[in-house]
Motif scaffolding. Structure first.
Motif, PDB file in Angstrom:
ATOM      1  N   ILE A 170       0.918  -1.184  -0.065  1.00 43.56           N
ATOM      2  CA  ILE A 170       0.089  -0.083  -0.070  1.00 43.56           C
ATOM      3  C   ILE A 170       0.888   1.295  -0.131  1.00 43.56           C
ATOM      4  O   ILE A 170       0.489   2.346  -0.769  1.00 43.56           O
ATOM      5  CB  ILE A 170      -0.989  -0.014   1.163  1.00 43.56           C
ATOM      6  CG1 ILE A 170      -2.046  -1.130   1.115  1.00 43.56           C
ATOM      7  CG2 ILE A 170      -1.624   1.494   1.371  1.00 43.56           C
ATOM      8  CD1 ILE A 170      -2.943  -1.058   2.236  1.00 43.56           C
ATOM      9  N   ALA A 171       2.092   1.063   0.809  1.00 41.71           N
ATOM     10  CA  ALA A 171       2.937   2.230   0.694  1.00 41.71           C
ATOM     11  C   ALA A 171       3.538   2.777  -0.590  1.00 41.71           C
ATOM     12  O   ALA A 171       3.343   4.000  -1.066  1.00 41.71           O
ATOM     13  CB  ALA A 171       3.950   2.202   2.052  1.00 41.71           C
ATOM     14  N   ALA A 172       4.259   1.646  -1.372  1.00 41.14           N
ATOM     15  CA  ALA A 172       4.597   1.982  -2.479  1.00 41.14           C
ATOM     16  C   ALA A 172       3.440   2.400  -3.533  1.00 41.14           C
ATOM     17  O   ALA A 172       3.877   3.212  -4.516  1.00 41.14           O
ATOM     18  CB  ALA A 172       5.171   0.402  -3.027  1.00 41.14           C
ATOM     19  N   ALA A 173       2.458   1.783  -3.628  1.00 44.84           N
ATOM     20  CA  ALA A 173       1.246   2.240  -4.512  1.00 44.84           C
ATOM     21  C   ALA A 173       0.878   3.508  -4.365  1.00 44.84           C
ATOM     22  O   ALA A 173       0.707   4.198  -5.296  1.00 44.84           O
ATOM     23  CB  ALA A 173       0.157   1.051  -4.388  1.00 44.84           C
ATOM     24  N   LEU A 174       0.445   4.001  -3.161  1.00 41.87           N
ATOM     25  CA  LEU A 174       0.206   5.127  -2.688  1.00 41.87           C
ATOM     26  C   LEU A 174       1.229   6.345  -3.197  1.00 41.87           C
ATOM     27  O   LEU A 174       0.828   7.361  -3.758  1.00 41.87           O
ATOM     28  CB  LEU A 174      -0.107   5.356  -1.068  1.00 41.87           C
ATOM     29  CG  LEU A 174      -1.387   4.639  -1.022  1.00 41.87           C
ATOM     30  CD1 LEU A 174      -1.745   4.856   0.630  1.00 41.87           C
ATOM     31  CD2 LEU A 174      -2.560   5.278  -1.721  1.00 41.87           C
ATOM     32  N   ALA A 216       0.606   1.449 -10.284  1.00 38.98           N
ATOM     33  CA  ALA A 216       0.814   1.591  -9.040  1.00 38.98           C
ATOM     34  C   ALA A 216       0.568   0.254  -8.421  1.00 38.98           C
ATOM     35  O   ALA A 216       1.523  -0.147  -7.481  1.00 38.98           O
ATOM     36  CB  ALA A 216      -0.272   2.787  -8.493  1.00 38.98           C
ATOM     37  N   ILE A 217      -0.378  -0.519  -8.686  1.00 42.01           N
ATOM     38  CA  ILE A 217      -0.468  -1.975  -8.371  1.00 42.01           C
ATOM     39  C   ILE A 217       0.884  -2.769  -8.215  1.00 42.01           C
ATOM     40  O   ILE A 217       1.223  -3.374  -7.537  1.00 42.01           O
ATOM     41  CB  ILE A 217      -1.732  -2.680  -8.834  1.00 42.01           C
ATOM     42  CG1 ILE A 217      -3.004  -1.763  -8.294  1.00 42.01           C
ATOM     43  CG2 ILE A 217      -1.839  -3.936  -8.318  1.00 42.01           C
ATOM     44  CD1 ILE A 217      -4.322  -2.162  -8.998  1.00 42.01           C
ATOM     45  N   SER A 218       1.198  -2.604  -9.639  1.00 40.74           N
ATOM     46  CA  SER A 218       2.387  -3.487 -10.124  1.00 40.74           C
ATOM     47  C   SER A 218       3.735  -2.991  -9.444  1.00 40.74           C
ATOM     48  O   SER A 218       4.456  -3.888  -8.918  1.00 40.74           O
ATOM     49  CB  SER A 218       2.708  -3.298 -11.385  1.00 40.74           C
ATOM     50  OG  SER A 218       1.672  -3.704 -12.365  1.00 40.74           O
ATOM     51  N   GLU A 219       3.774  -1.597  -9.240  1.00 40.60           N
ATOM     52  CA  GLU A 219       5.129  -1.239  -8.307  1.00 40.60           C
ATOM     53  C   GLU A 219       4.866  -1.849  -7.089  1.00 40.60           C
ATOM     54  O   GLU A 219       5.902  -2.073  -6.352  1.00 40.60           O
ATOM     55  CB  GLU A 219       4.964   0.345  -8.432  1.00 40.60           C
ATOM     56  CG  GLU A 219       6.172   0.846  -7.689  1.00 40.60           C
ATOM     57  CD  GLU A 219       6.604   2.194  -7.993  1.00 40.60           C
ATOM     58  OE1 GLU A 219       6.961   3.061  -6.730  1.00 40.60           O
ATOM     59  OE2 GLU A 219       5.863   3.007  -8.974  1.00 40.60           O
ATOM     60  N   GLY A 220       3.818  -1.625  -6.512  1.00 44.49           N
ATOM     61  CA  GLY A 220       3.469  -2.080  -4.986  1.00 44.49           C
ATOM     62  C   GLY A 220       3.977  -3.651  -4.748  1.00 44.49           C
ATOM     63  O   GLY A 220       4.526  -3.876  -3.925  1.00 44.49           O
TER      64      GLY A 220
END
Length: 249
Positions: A170-174, A216-220
């Motif tokens: 969640i932190a990475a996606a946000l 964002a989901i992929s990066e998370g």
């Protein structure tokens, strides 16, 4: 084993940057000369105090924990590679991951602002992503706003009892999403046009929304994988940073 991990990850990042780096200068970073001089100067001024604090933060971290220098470099390489991956958008523009969430989670937003500055400066010079005149605006969105949100989200979720994987994801996606929200605000403020600032911001948000959410989901998910590798092979360094309490949940 740790050195082998660093070599493996560095080789992987180097391969990806050669394979996926765009050959045309159309990255999502605000390009050279695009912002009016006044707004370019404003974002430089706003970013400078955070960057100065970031220098102090990195010096303190490395003085207290000399062994984390390679970890800092790895986080910078991670951000460089991910943010250099331009993906075409269905809107006719392009989007890319940011990679700053990992650094924010491990070292905090101040130190990550310096990593963001270095990444964006090298990309502007070597890849023509962004630019020198718009460096302040790009640093603020990707190197300051994104890491702050990632750090706060990780700390909040971690304290609330969420698992490390969920907190990191969640932190990475946000952090990814807030970067593009701030970029849209920057562009809306600079180019309100006849429709006004708010309508202009919404327009810029809509340009990247279709591709940015899955990115964002992929990066998370990718950040969770890298974080798990680091907690497996660098537990001592992370414990010294007081950023993990239980590696295995």
């Amino acid at each position: 084993m740790k050195k082998k991990l660093y070599v493996l990850l560095s080789a992987l990042f180097s391969f990806l940057i050669v394979l996926l780096a765009p050959r045309e200068a159309y990255a999502m970073h605000i390009m050279e000369g695009f912002l009016p001089p006044m707004w370019a100067a404003i974002w430089f001024v706003v970013s400078i105090p955070v960057l100065l604090h970031g220098v102090k933060s990195i010096k303190k971290l490395t003085d207290e924990n000399p062994n984390i220098k390679m970890l800092l470099a790895l986080c910078g390489a991670f951000a460089f590679v991910l943010s250099a991956m331009k993906l075409p958008s269905v809107t006719g523009s392009s989007s890319h991951p940011t990679g700053v969430g990992l650094g924010a989670i491990l070292f905090g937003p101040s130190a990550t602002s310096i990593l963001g500055l270095i990444v964006l400066l090298f990309q502007a010079i070597l890849l023509a992503h962004g630019g020198i005149s718009t460096l302040g605006a790009n640093v603020f969105s990707m190197g300051i706003a994104g890491p702050i949100v990632s750090y706060l989200a990780f700390r909040t979720l971690n304290k609330s009892g969420a698992s490390k994987g969920v907190s990191v994801f969640i932190a990475a996606a946000l952090g990814n999403l807030i970067t593009y929200i701030v970029t849209s605000i920057q562009l809306g403020l600079a180019f309100p046009g006849e429709v006004g600032i708010m309508a202009s911001i919404v327009k810029f948000l809509g340009i990247f929304a279709v591709t940015q959410v899955p990115l964002a989901i992929s990066e998370g998910l990718l950040t969770v994988v890298i974080y798990n590798l680091l907690t497996k092979y660098n537990e001592n360094e992370l414990n010294e940073l007081s950023l993990i309490r239980e590696v295995k949940s």
